[in-house]
Enzyme design. Structure first.
Site, PDB file in Angstrom:
ATOM      1  N   ASN A 206       0.821  -1.208   0.000  1.00 43.10           N
ATOM      2  CA  ASN A 206       0.000   0.000   0.000  1.00 43.10           C
ATOM      3  C   ASN A 206       0.860   1.265   0.000  1.00 43.10           C
ATOM      4  O   ASN A 206       1.133   1.838  -1.047  1.00 43.10           O
ATOM      5  CB  ASN A 206      -0.949  -0.059   1.199  1.00 43.10           C
ATOM      6  N   ASP A 207       1.332   1.656   1.162  1.00 44.60           N
ATOM      7  CA  ASP A 207       2.091   2.907   1.250  1.00 44.60           C
ATOM      8  C   ASP A 207       3.326   2.917   0.358  1.00 44.60           C
ATOM      9  O   ASP A 207       3.703   3.957  -0.172  1.00 44.60           O
ATOM     10  CB  ASP A 207       2.539   3.151   2.698  1.00 44.60           C
ATOM     11  N   VAL A 208       3.962   1.751   0.177  1.00 45.95           N
ATOM     12  CA  VAL A 208       5.223   1.723  -0.566  1.00 45.95           C
ATOM     13  C   VAL A 208       5.028   1.927  -2.064  1.00 45.95           C
ATOM     14  O   VAL A 208       5.996   2.011  -2.808  1.00 45.95           O
ATOM     15  CB  VAL A 208       6.004   0.410  -0.323  1.00 45.95           C
ATOM     16  N   VAL A 209       3.766   1.999  -2.534  1.00 43.88           N
ATOM     17  CA  VAL A 209       3.513   2.301  -3.945  1.00 43.88           C
ATOM     18  C   VAL A 209       2.607   3.528  -4.085  1.00 43.88           C
ATOM     19  O   VAL A 209       2.108   3.803  -5.160  1.00 43.88           O
ATOM     20  CB  VAL A 209       2.848   1.111  -4.680  1.00 43.88           C
TER      21      VAL A 209
ATOM     22  N   SER B 156      -1.817   1.698   7.559  1.00 43.79           N
ATOM     23  CA  SER B 156      -1.458   3.019   8.051  1.00 43.79           C
ATOM     24  C   SER B 156      -2.653   3.959   8.022  1.00 43.79           C
ATOM     25  O   SER B 156      -2.595   5.067   8.522  1.00 43.79           O
ATOM     26  CB  SER B 156      -0.329   3.609   7.207  1.00 43.79           C
TER      27      SER B 156
END
Lengths: 97, 474
Positions: free
Chosen positions: B401-404, B442
């Site tokens: 999620n957050d890493v993309v 997150s």
């Protein structure tokens, strides 16, 4: 009062800090998990302190507290090494297809 | 003479720890490193037993019980449950240090100052100032307690026994600082008057305060930051062990504990850097707690079916698979490996792009994919993959999620602005596998899901991936 042995211990402590920094500085990120779990096992070294709390001539309460500490620290040590080995075993086997 | 032998053995075991940590840092030698460090531990324990005069029944019982529990748990845990288990083990280490401090205090309290110092001197050959021992006891309790409850909260958040969202309340920081200041003042007071009548009460207060600080410190940290927290708490457990070593003047405790403390700190900084955040921001930022200010995502998420995805994948020349924690939760690593094989047999070039903080632990994805026998060369780090991303036909995001999230690149109001990400949005087509429409761990909206080239594949990641692989098999 003898301060010299304490200072010597502090000396070892300081050198170990720098050594720890140096050892980890360049580790590829895929090894971070085993590294963390392996060094977590080393932190179970507190088992040494726990064992020494079990001196036979100490009051029973101190020994029982020490006993709990030995059990917990041993779980940390043995479990930590075992799980790290399991992880690293998986990294190993993909050598050649 | 006995002390000399014991200390020489301690030196050998410290050397083994140093080589152990060094070898753990290299893929070819890592397993050997872990084993050599375990030999070091065994040696340290044997050397300690040489002191003699211990309650052997308790020693044998404790070591046996701990070993059996440790081995059974380590053998049974699923690879996906690894992060929370490491957190839990770490907590046990912290609690053990706290108990060592407590046991030493009880000895002192029971026997009186004179007798405690002389029995320490008999064991170590050194007479220490009592104040020093008592301050070391207090600090061991403090750091050990923080490690224990902090790790427990991390464990609960990681195993989703409690919400991964940051929990923040007014005056939290002030309360933490007040508690910490009071604890240090308490430790100082104990050092000044170790034999005072109130000292036992103060030690109990210190235990309570340390446990409370550990909880309060970890609650406001979001689930996405748990990798950093575990690493930091690992460093703490090392420091706690080193402090315990100062109580009983034990070289190997000080050196090994300190090595873990320092290497844990460095690892923590490396991870913070991967997220482009400072350690202070991670610890006190209450990351993601203040949501709502960032850009509202425009457009809608476009769902797609497995058949649609199959036709696109079937025609793709290059595919990048970006795994995240969702893959771990769904236990999808073996199915993913299967799909990668199918794609390769179809003439597609397959790469796995691993973000340094994907998952709940650094390197978590590497462990899972290694478990599924994905060849090492296919696992690529963020930078080389980003360089070729515009030429990639299909990016498959599996539970990441957050890493993309491209908001990290272009939305200054986003809490993750500035974090390096994998540029999945630059691929020609993006498929995102997701359980449902909600936000991730997150709690942030992901702009990638609203991207015009993105298609969502809802459902259990393992089922979706298996269905895709089955399409190829037809």
């Amino acid at each position: 009062m003898e301060l010299a042995p304490l200072l010597l211990l502090l000396f070892a402590f300081t050198l170990a800090v720098f050594l720890g920094f140096e050892l980890i500085a360049k580790v590829p990120s895929q090894l971070h998990t085993p590294l963390m779990s392996g060094s977590n096992a080393i932190s179970g070294i507190t088992v040494v302190g726990a064992l020494l709390a079990l001196a036979a001539n100490e009051p029973p309460l101190a020994r029982w507290i020490g006993f709990a500490a030995v059990v917990l620290a041993t779980i940390n040590v043995v479990g930590g090494y075992a799980i790290t080995d399991r992880m690293l075993a998986m990294f190993k086997k993909k050598e050649k297809p | 003479m006995k002390e000399v032998l014991i200390n020489l053995l301690y030196i050998v075991s410290a050397i083994l720890f140093i080589f152990g940590i060094k070898w753990l840092g290299n893929a070819d030698t890592a397993r050997r490193g872990n084993r050599i460090s375990s030999v070091g531990m065994l040696l340290a324990v044997i050397a300690t037993l040489l002191y003699g005069g211990l309650d052997w029944k308790l020693v044998a019982g404790g070591v046996l019980l701990g070993s059996v529990i440790g081995l059974v748990v380590a053998a049974r845990v699923k690879m996906t449950g690894m992060p929370e288990l490491v957190a839990l083990f770490n907590g046990f280490g912290g609690l053990a240090s706290l108990l060592v401090g407590a046991a030493e205090y009880h000895k002192f309290h029971h026997a009186g100052a004179q007798s405690y110092v002389s029995s320490l001197a008999a064991q170590t050959g050194v007479t220490v100032p009592l104040a020093f021992a008592v301050i070391a006891i207090s600090l061991t309790i403090l750091v050990g307690g923080i490690t224990f409850t902090g790790s427990l909260v991390a464990w609960a958040k990681l195993s989703e026994k409690m919400s991964g969202r940051p929990m923040v309340f007014a005056g939290q920081k002030t309360l933490n600082i007040a508690l910490l200041t009071a604890s240090i003042a308490g430790a100082t007071a104990l050092g000044a008057q170790p034999a005072a009548s109130w000292s036992a009460g103060l030690v109990i207060g210190l235990v309570a305060a340390s446990l409370l600080i550990g909880i309060l410190m970890t609650l406001p940290i979001g689930g996405g930051d748990m990798p950093v927290v575990i690493s930091l708490l690992n460093a703490f457990s090392g420091v706690a062990a080193a402090l315990a070593g100062f109580i009983i003047l034990n070289n190997v405790l000080v050196v090994a504990g300190c090595l873990v403390g320092a290497s844990g700190m460095i690892l923590t900084f490396i991870m913070c850097k991967a997220m482009n955040r400072s350690i202070g921001n991670v610890l006190f930022g209450g990351f993601g707690a203040i949501a709502g200010k960032q850009k509202a995502s425009t457009g809608e998420m476009r769902p797609a079916s497995v058949e649609d995805a199959y036709y696109v994948l079937e025609a793709a020349r290059s595919v990048v698979i970006i795994p995240g924690y969702g893959m771990a939760v769904a236990q999808a690593q073996h199915a993913v490996k299967e799909l990668a094989l199918m794609l390769e047999n179809n003439g597609t070039e397959v790469r796995f792009a691993i973000h340094p903080v994907a998952g709940r632990m650094p390197g978590h994805m590497n462990v899972l994919l290694a478990e599924a026998d994905v060849p090492y060369e296919q696992l690529q780090e963020m930078e080389p993959v980003n360089a070729i991303m515009p030429t990639v036909d299909v990016a498959i995001v599996i539970g990441a999620n957050d890493v993309v999230n491209p908001a990290a690149l272009d939305d200054p109001a986003s809490p993750i602005f500035g974090m390096p990400i994998i540029h999945a949005h630059e691929a020609h087509t993006i498929y995102c596998l997701k359980r449902g429409k909600g936000t991730g761990f997150s709690g942030l909206e992901n702009a990638l899901f609203y991207h015009p080239n993105t298609r969502m594949l809802y459902g259990d990641a393992k089922a979706t991936v298996s269905a895709l692989a089955a399409e190829f098999g037809k």
